[in-house]
Design a protein around this motif. Structure first.
Motif, short mmCIF file in Angstrom:
data_model
loop_
_atom_site.label_atom_id
_atom_site.label_comp_id
_atom_site.label_asym_id
_atom_site.label_seq_id
_atom_site.Cartn_x
_atom_site.Cartn_y
_atom_site.Cartn_z
N ALA A 191 0.83 -1.21 0.00
CA ALA A 191 0.00 0.00 0.00
C ALA A 191 0.86 1.26 0.00
O ALA A 191 1.06 1.91 -1.03
N ASN A 192 1.40 1.61 1.16
CA ASN A 192 2.17 2.85 1.29
C ASN A 192 3.42 2.86 0.43
O ASN A 192 3.93 3.92 0.07
N GLY A 193 3.94 1.69 0.10
CA GLY A 193 5.15 1.62 -0.71
C GLY A 193 4.85 1.37 -2.17
O GLY A 193 4.85 2.27 -3.01
N PHE A 194 4.58 0.12 -2.51
CA PHE A 194 4.45 -0.31 -3.91
C PHE A 194 3.36 0.45 -4.65
O PHE A 194 3.59 1.00 -5.73
N ALA A 195 2.16 0.50 -4.10
CA ALA A 195 1.03 1.11 -4.82
C ALA A 195 1.23 2.61 -5.00
O ALA A 195 0.97 3.15 -6.08
N ARG A 196 1.71 3.29 -3.97
CA ARG A 196 1.90 4.75 -4.08
C ARG A 196 3.05 5.07 -5.03
O ARG A 196 3.00 6.08 -5.76
N TYR A 197 4.06 4.25 -5.05
CA TYR A 197 5.17 4.41 -6.01
C TYR A 197 4.64 4.29 -7.44
O TYR A 197 5.00 5.09 -8.31
N HIS A 198 3.77 3.32 -7.69
CA HIS A 198 3.23 3.14 -9.04
C HIS A 198 2.27 4.27 -9.40
O HIS A 198 2.19 4.65 -10.58
N GLY A 199 1.57 4.82 -8.43
CA GLY A 199 0.74 5.98 -8.71
C GLY A 199 1.58 7.18 -9.14
O GLY A 199 1.20 7.93 -10.05
N TYR A 200 2.72 7.36 -8.48
CA TYR A 200 3.68 8.42 -8.83
C TYR A 200 4.18 8.23 -10.26
O TYR A 200 4.15 9.15 -11.08
N LYS A 201 4.62 7.01 -10.57
CA LYS A 201 5.16 6.74 -11.91
C LYS A 201 4.10 6.92 -12.99
O LYS A 201 4.37 7.47 -14.06
N ARG A 202 2.89 6.47 -12.70
CA ARG A 202 1.81 6.56 -13.69
C ARG A 202 1.44 8.01 -13.98
O ARG A 202 1.18 8.38 -15.13
N ALA A 203 1.45 8.85 -12.95
CA ALA A 203 1.15 10.28 -13.16
C ALA A 203 2.20 10.94 -14.04
O ALA A 203 1.88 11.73 -14.94
N LEU A 204 3.48 10.62 -13.78
CA LEU A 204 4.55 11.17 -14.62
C LEU A 204 4.39 10.70 -16.07
O LEU A 204 4.51 11.50 -17.01
N GLU A 205 4.16 9.41 -16.22
CA GLU A 205 4.05 8.84 -17.57
C GLU A 205 2.89 9.47 -18.34
O GLU A 205 3.02 9.82 -19.52
N GLN A 206 1.76 9.63 -17.67
CA GLN A 206 0.59 10.19 -18.33
C GLN A 206 0.83 11.64 -18.75
O GLN A 206 0.29 12.10 -19.76
N ALA A 207 1.66 12.35 -17.99
CA ALA A 207 1.96 13.76 -18.31
C ALA A 207 3.15 13.90 -19.25
O ALA A 207 3.54 15.02 -19.60
N GLY A 208 3.75 12.78 -19.65
CA GLY A 208 4.91 12.82 -20.55
C GLY A 208 6.17 13.29 -19.87
O GLY A 208 7.09 13.81 -20.53
N ILE A 209 6.27 13.13 -18.56
CA ILE A 209 7.45 13.54 -17.80
C ILE A 209 8.36 12.32 -17.62
O ILE A 209 7.91 11.29 -17.11
N PRO A 210 9.62 12.39 -18.04
CA PRO A 210 10.51 11.24 -17.92
C PRO A 210 10.73 10.85 -16.45
O PRO A 210 10.87 11.72 -15.58
N TYR A 211 10.74 9.56 -16.19
CA TYR A 211 11.03 9.04 -14.85
C TYR A 211 12.53 9.11 -14.61
O TYR A 211 13.33 8.70 -15.44
N ARG A 212 12.92 9.67 -13.45
CA ARG A 212 14.34 9.79 -13.11
C ARG A 212 14.61 9.00 -11.83
O ARG A 212 14.06 9.30 -10.78
N GLU A 213 15.46 8.00 -11.96
CA GLU A 213 15.72 7.11 -10.83
C GLU A 213 16.28 7.85 -9.63
O GLU A 213 15.98 7.51 -8.48
N GLU A 214 17.09 8.88 -9.88
CA GLU A 214 17.71 9.62 -8.77
C GLU A 214 16.69 10.47 -8.01
O GLU A 214 17.00 10.99 -6.93
#
Length: 336
Positions: A191-214
């Motif tokens: 929940a607090n880890g995996f799911a929220r991390y994927h929500g973060y990534k999905r929002a970036l992807e949908q907005a066309g913002i590159p994911y940065r590991e750092e």
């Protein structure tokens, strides 16, 4: 000497069966007789033996609650919701703190089941095979509270954590931010880890913002890990203009780290999180966050458990409650 049901019966001039019916709220007792028995109970100071009654009825009217961190205000609010509904349905709760440690969670689950609780509410992180094995050692109903199992088999009450994170990050994107960091929980936490991390990534992807590991650091949900992660972000050649923290406590650590480094929130860096704990409205600036209905999660979990314990029909064993974005003052547009 211990006062027994026999003593009460003799004092009231009735049979032990009549005293038993009064104690167990059986309606088939005349009001005058009931009054006489209650007066005898009060005079003698009699207390029904819960263990003996449990052996006779095979019910203990107790519910075991496993809580990850009793010092955490969010979990305390869940526990309050549980207790209010438990009282309403005449159940007592046994609350056990597990310190967010899997070995202790398993031990506590087994201990509560050995106490012959009528049902179990589990609040914790990942529901592993070891947890499921412990649950399966008893035939009492179990409800997951503020968490879910990977296969979605065990009844549960929670929010959609991925959507909550998605909404939080989208708020930052709507303000014009494109350099957005995240302080995540452990990714082993569904929940607090995996799911929220994927929500973060999905929002970036949908907005066309590159994911940065750092721009992603794992925290442990505590204030100190919010400070440490933010110090790391500030050491990067290009610091983020906004930080999404998976919990309020880490967000508050982040705000303090930014302020200690001479930066203004939100003028220099915006901060947003998920939880809406009491601390969110105590920090300055007031923290913009996605609210979890913690009291309702506890109350609905306990109500679901009462239905399962009474073998009532349940339409939905997996309940998702709504979350809400609470806009305060920690988010603003990035500097031009």
């Amino acid at each position: 000497m211990t006062v027994t049901i026999y003593d009460v019966a003799r004092e009231a001039g009735v049979s032990m069966a009549t005293v038993s019916r009064v104690v167990n709220n059986n309606p088939n007792v005349k009001p005058q007789t009931r009054k006489k028995v209650y007066e005898a109970i009060e005079r003698l100071g009699y207390r029904p033996n819960a263990v003996a009654r449990g052996l006779a009825s095979k019910k203990t009217t107790t519910v075991g609650v496993v809580i990850p961190d009793i010092a955490n205000a969010n979990f305390a609010e869940v526990a309050r919701g549980i207790e209010d509904i438990a009282n309403m349905y005449h159940y007592n709760i046994i609350l056990c703190n597990a310190d967010k440690r899997k070995d202790k969670e398993i031990r506590v689950i087994n201990t509560l089941l050995e106490k012959q609780v009528d049902g179990l509410l589990f609040m914790g992180g990942a529901v592993t095979d070891e947890h499921v094995q412990a649950f399966n050692t008893s035939n009492v109903p179990i409800v997951l509270c503020a968490t879910t199992d990977e296969k979605g088999v065990i009844p549960s009450v929670d929010i959609n954590h991925e959507e909550a994170a998605f909404d939080a990050v989208n708020r930052l994107i709507a303000e014009g931010h494109r350099s957005i960091a995240m302080i995540s929980g452990t990714l082993q936490d569904p929940a607090n880890g995996f799911a929220r991390y994927h929500g973060y990534k999905r929002a970036l992807e949908q907005a066309g913002i590159p994911y940065r590991e750092e721009y992603v650091r794992n925290g442990n949900y505590k204030y100190e890990s919010g400070i440490e992660a933010t110090q790391y972000f500030l050491s990067l050649p290009e610091r983020p203009t906004a930080i999404f923290a998976a919990t309020d406590e880490m967000a508050i650590g982040s705000i303090h780290a930014l302020q200690d480094n001479g930066l203004s929130v939100p003028a220099d860096v915006s901060v947003i999180s998920v939880d809406n704990s009491r601390m969110a409205s105590m920090i300055r600036p007031l923290l913009t966050t996605v609210a979890q209905p913690m009291y309702d999660i506890g109350a609905v979990s306990m109500r679901l458990l009462t239905k399962l314990m009474k073998k009532e029909s349940v339409d939905h064993a997996k309940v998702i409650l709504p979350h809400e974005l609470i806009v305060r003052r920690s988010v603003a547009a990035p500097k031009a």
